[in-house]
Design a protein around this motif. Structure first.
Motif, PDB file in Angstrom:
ATOM      1  N   GLY A  36       5.474   3.094   6.461  1.00 59.04           N
ATOM      2  CA  GLY A  36       6.188   1.821   6.031  1.00 59.04           C
ATOM      3  C   GLY A  36       7.577   2.004   5.411  1.00 59.04           C
ATOM      4  O   GLY A  36       7.973   3.110   5.153  1.00 59.04           O
ATOM      5  N   SER A  37       8.251   0.797   5.485  1.00 59.07           N
ATOM      6  CA  SER A  37       9.594   0.977   4.965  1.00 59.07           C
ATOM      7  C   SER A  37       9.864   0.364   3.511  1.00 59.07           C
ATOM      8  O   SER A  37       8.705  -0.289   3.209  1.00 59.07           O
ATOM      9  CB  SER A  37      10.601  -0.030   5.963  1.00 59.07           C
ATOM     10  OG  SER A  37      10.163  -1.352   5.889  1.00 59.07           O
ATOM     11  N   ASP A  38      10.760   0.692   2.728  1.00 66.32           N
ATOM     12  CA  ASP A  38      10.976   0.396   1.616  1.00 66.32           C
ATOM     13  C   ASP A  38      12.035  -0.733   1.680  1.00 66.32           C
ATOM     14  O   ASP A  38      13.201  -0.385   2.286  1.00 66.32           O
ATOM     15  CB  ASP A  38      11.053   1.284   0.340  1.00 66.32           C
ATOM     16  CG  ASP A  38       9.925   2.251   0.332  1.00 66.32           C
ATOM     17  OD1 ASP A  38       8.810   1.539   0.159  1.00 66.32           O
ATOM     18  OD2 ASP A  38       9.928   3.546   0.152  1.00 66.32           O
ATOM     19  N   THR A  39      12.142  -1.459   0.582  1.00 64.76           N
ATOM     20  CA  THR A  39      13.320  -2.561   0.617  1.00 64.76           C
ATOM     21  C   THR A  39      14.027  -2.322  -0.548  1.00 64.76           C
ATOM     22  O   THR A  39      13.520  -2.400  -1.691  1.00 64.76           O
ATOM     23  CB  THR A  39      12.948  -4.048   0.930  1.00 64.76           C
ATOM     24  OG1 THR A  39      12.020  -4.090   2.090  1.00 64.76           O
ATOM     25  CG2 THR A  39      14.115  -4.825   0.855  1.00 64.76           C
ATOM     26  N   TRP A  40      15.426  -2.291  -0.576  1.00 64.66           N
ATOM     27  CA  TRP A  40      16.058  -2.174  -1.579  1.00 64.66           C
ATOM     28  C   TRP A  40      17.253  -3.291  -1.718  1.00 64.66           C
ATOM     29  O   TRP A  40      17.783  -3.634  -0.625  1.00 64.66           O
ATOM     30  CB  TRP A  40      16.782  -0.783  -1.711  1.00 64.66           C
ATOM     31  CG  TRP A  40      15.864   0.393  -1.809  1.00 64.66           C
ATOM     32  CD1 TRP A  40      15.172   0.996  -0.491  1.00 64.66           C
ATOM     33  CD2 TRP A  40      15.256   1.040  -2.950  1.00 64.66           C
ATOM     34  NE1 TRP A  40      14.232   2.074  -1.004  1.00 64.66           N
ATOM     35  CE2 TRP A  40      14.246   1.959  -2.516  1.00 64.66           C
ATOM     36  CE3 TRP A  40      15.339   0.770  -4.321  1.00 64.66           C
ATOM     37  CZ2 TRP A  40      13.576   2.659  -3.012  1.00 64.66           C
ATOM     38  CZ3 TRP A  40      14.510   1.783  -5.095  1.00 64.66           C
ATOM     39  CH2 TRP A  40      13.643   2.539  -4.588  1.00 64.66           C
ATOM     40  N   VAL A  88       6.463  10.278  12.273  1.00 60.45           N
ATOM     41  CA  VAL A  88       6.172  10.311  10.686  1.00 60.45           C
ATOM     42  C   VAL A  88       6.886   8.959  10.256  1.00 60.45           C
ATOM     43  O   VAL A  88       6.417   8.142   9.452  1.00 60.45           O
ATOM     44  CB  VAL A  88       6.270  11.536   9.925  1.00 60.45           C
ATOM     45  CG1 VAL A  88       5.839  11.272   8.522  1.00 60.45           C
ATOM     46  CG2 VAL A  88       5.098  12.631  10.444  1.00 60.45           C
ATOM     47  N   GLY A  89       8.277   9.274  10.525  1.00 58.93           N
ATOM     48  CA  GLY A  89       9.158   8.151   9.947  1.00 58.93           C
ATOM     49  C   GLY A  89       8.892   6.767  10.366  1.00 58.93           C
ATOM     50  O   GLY A  89       8.993   5.881   9.604  1.00 58.93           O
ATOM     51  N   CYS A  90       8.521   6.688  11.720  1.00 63.51           N
ATOM     52  CA  CYS A  90       7.948   5.598  12.389  1.00 63.51           C
ATOM     53  C   CYS A  90       6.542   4.932  11.862  1.00 63.51           C
ATOM     54  O   CYS A  90       6.421   3.799  11.508  1.00 63.51           O
ATOM     55  CB  CYS A  90       7.970   5.675  13.793  1.00 63.51           C
ATOM     56  SG  CYS A  90       9.695   5.869  14.630  1.00 63.51           S
ATOM     57  N   ALA A  91       5.572   6.039  11.476  1.00 63.49           N
ATOM     58  CA  ALA A  91       4.530   5.447  11.107  1.00 63.49           C
ATOM     59  C   ALA A  91       4.316   5.202   9.891  1.00 63.49           C
ATOM     60  O   ALA A  91       3.453   4.349   9.453  1.00 63.49           O
ATOM     61  CB  ALA A  91       3.544   6.754  11.275  1.00 63.49           C
ATOM     62  N   THR A 140      14.816   1.360   3.942  1.00 59.63           N
ATOM     63  CA  THR A 140      14.647   2.836   4.359  1.00 59.63           C
ATOM     64  C   THR A 140      13.242   3.325   4.918  1.00 59.63           C
ATOM     65  O   THR A 140      12.317   2.475   4.365  1.00 59.63           O
ATOM     66  CB  THR A 140      14.821   3.489   2.723  1.00 59.63           C
ATOM     67  OG1 THR A 140      13.815   3.145   1.828  1.00 59.63           O
ATOM     68  CG2 THR A 140      16.104   3.219   2.367  1.00 59.63           C
ATOM     69  N   GLN A 141      13.441   4.594   5.214  1.00 60.55           N
ATOM     70  CA  GLN A 141      12.028   4.951   5.679  1.00 60.55           C
ATOM     71  C   GLN A 141      11.724   6.352   5.306  1.00 60.55           C
ATOM     72  O   GLN A 141      12.923   7.095   5.237  1.00 60.55           O
ATOM     73  CB  GLN A 141      11.712   4.820   7.200  1.00 60.55           C
ATOM     74  CG  GLN A 141      11.430   3.395   7.619  1.00 60.55           C
ATOM     75  CD  GLN A 141      11.169   3.634   9.075  1.00 60.55           C
ATOM     76  OE1 GLN A 141      11.422   4.491   9.939  1.00 60.55           O
ATOM     77  NE2 GLN A 141      10.649   2.228   9.774  1.00 60.55           N
ATOM     78  N   ALA A 142      10.829   7.059   5.064  1.00 60.71           N
ATOM     79  CA  ALA A 142      10.372   8.303   4.654  1.00 60.71           C
ATOM     80  C   ALA A 142      11.001   9.225   5.702  1.00 60.71           C
ATOM     81  O   ALA A 142      10.918   8.780   6.924  1.00 60.71           O
ATOM     82  CB  ALA A 142       9.131   8.798   4.207  1.00 60.71           C
ATOM     83  N   VAL A 143      11.646  10.278   5.477  1.00 62.63           N
ATOM     84  CA  VAL A 143      12.140  11.172   6.559  1.00 62.63           C
ATOM     85  C   VAL A 143      13.733  10.754   7.031  1.00 62.63           C
ATOM     86  O   VAL A 143      14.689  11.463   7.016  1.00 62.63           O
ATOM     87  CB  VAL A 143      11.025  11.744   7.567  1.00 62.63           C
ATOM     88  CG1 VAL A 143      12.052  12.618   8.553  1.00 62.63           C
ATOM     89  CG2 VAL A 143      10.066  12.268   6.958  1.00 62.63           C
ATOM     90  N   ARG A 144      13.690   9.519   7.454  1.00 61.70           N
ATOM     91  CA  ARG A 144      14.641   8.810   8.288  1.00 61.70           C
ATOM     92  C   ARG A 144      15.752   8.517   7.158  1.00 61.70           C
ATOM     93  O   ARG A 144      16.823   8.321   7.586  1.00 61.70           O
ATOM     94  CB  ARG A 144      14.355   7.891   8.944  1.00 61.70           C
ATOM     95  CG  ARG A 144      13.454   8.265  10.440  1.00 61.70           C
ATOM     96  CD  ARG A 144      12.971   7.236  11.007  1.00 61.70           C
ATOM     97  NE  ARG A 144      14.367   6.538  11.862  1.00 61.70           N
ATOM     98  CZ  ARG A 144      14.304   5.343  12.516  1.00 61.70           C
ATOM     99  NH1 ARG A 144      13.281   4.881  12.303  1.00 61.70           N
ATOM    100  NH2 ARG A 144      15.099   4.845  12.865  1.00 61.70           N
TER     101      ARG A 144
END
Length: 132
Positions: A34-38, A29-32, A101-105
């Motif tokens: 998208g990522s967020d940029t901060w 799920v974390g790989c699927a 960042t990624q959800a879960v990870r």
């Protein structure tokens, strides 16, 4: 040696597959997702020595690294949150950082960037926050 019937073998394979899926699903799920940029700017006061206390796993967010940073961060829209990440070496004072960042990870990567590489909205928020 114990012989298993076809039904017993099938049941064991299904149980093994279900356990594997339960263990791997959060990673998938974390790989699927998208990522967020901060973005943030590091100061010397943000760094803390990190010690896992001899535990084999580190759930603090520092990833088992020697230096831990818990910092306010801003995204492209200027929204603010707080993240924790780690570094093997101390990050120099006044270093601008881009964090993925990624959800879960959680935090999956970070890298130093130039102030000019930070989008306008988060750069303004960071400069305003550090001025106060």
């Amino acid at each position: 040696m114990t012989e298993f019937t076809t039904t017993q073998r099938t049941r064991r394979y299904l149980q093994s597959g279900a356990m594997l899926l339960l263990v791997c699903l959060p990673m998938l799920v974390g790989c699927a997702v998208g990522s967020d940029t901060w973005y943030t700017r590091i100061s010397d006061s943000d760094r803390a020595d990190h010690d896992t206390g001899g535990l084999p796993f580190d759930f603090s967010g520092a990833g088992g690294m020697d230096n831990s940073y818990t910092v306010p961060v801003w995204n492209d829209e200027g929204e603010k949150t707080e993240l924790t990440f780690g570094s093997d070496e101390p990050i120099p004072d006044d270093t601008w950082v881009q964090i993925e960042t990624q959800a879960v990870r959680g935090v999956v990567s970070w890298e130093p960037v130039g102030e000019q590489d930070v989008p306008e909205k988060p750069r303004e928020e960071i400069l305003e926050d550090t001025a106060s």
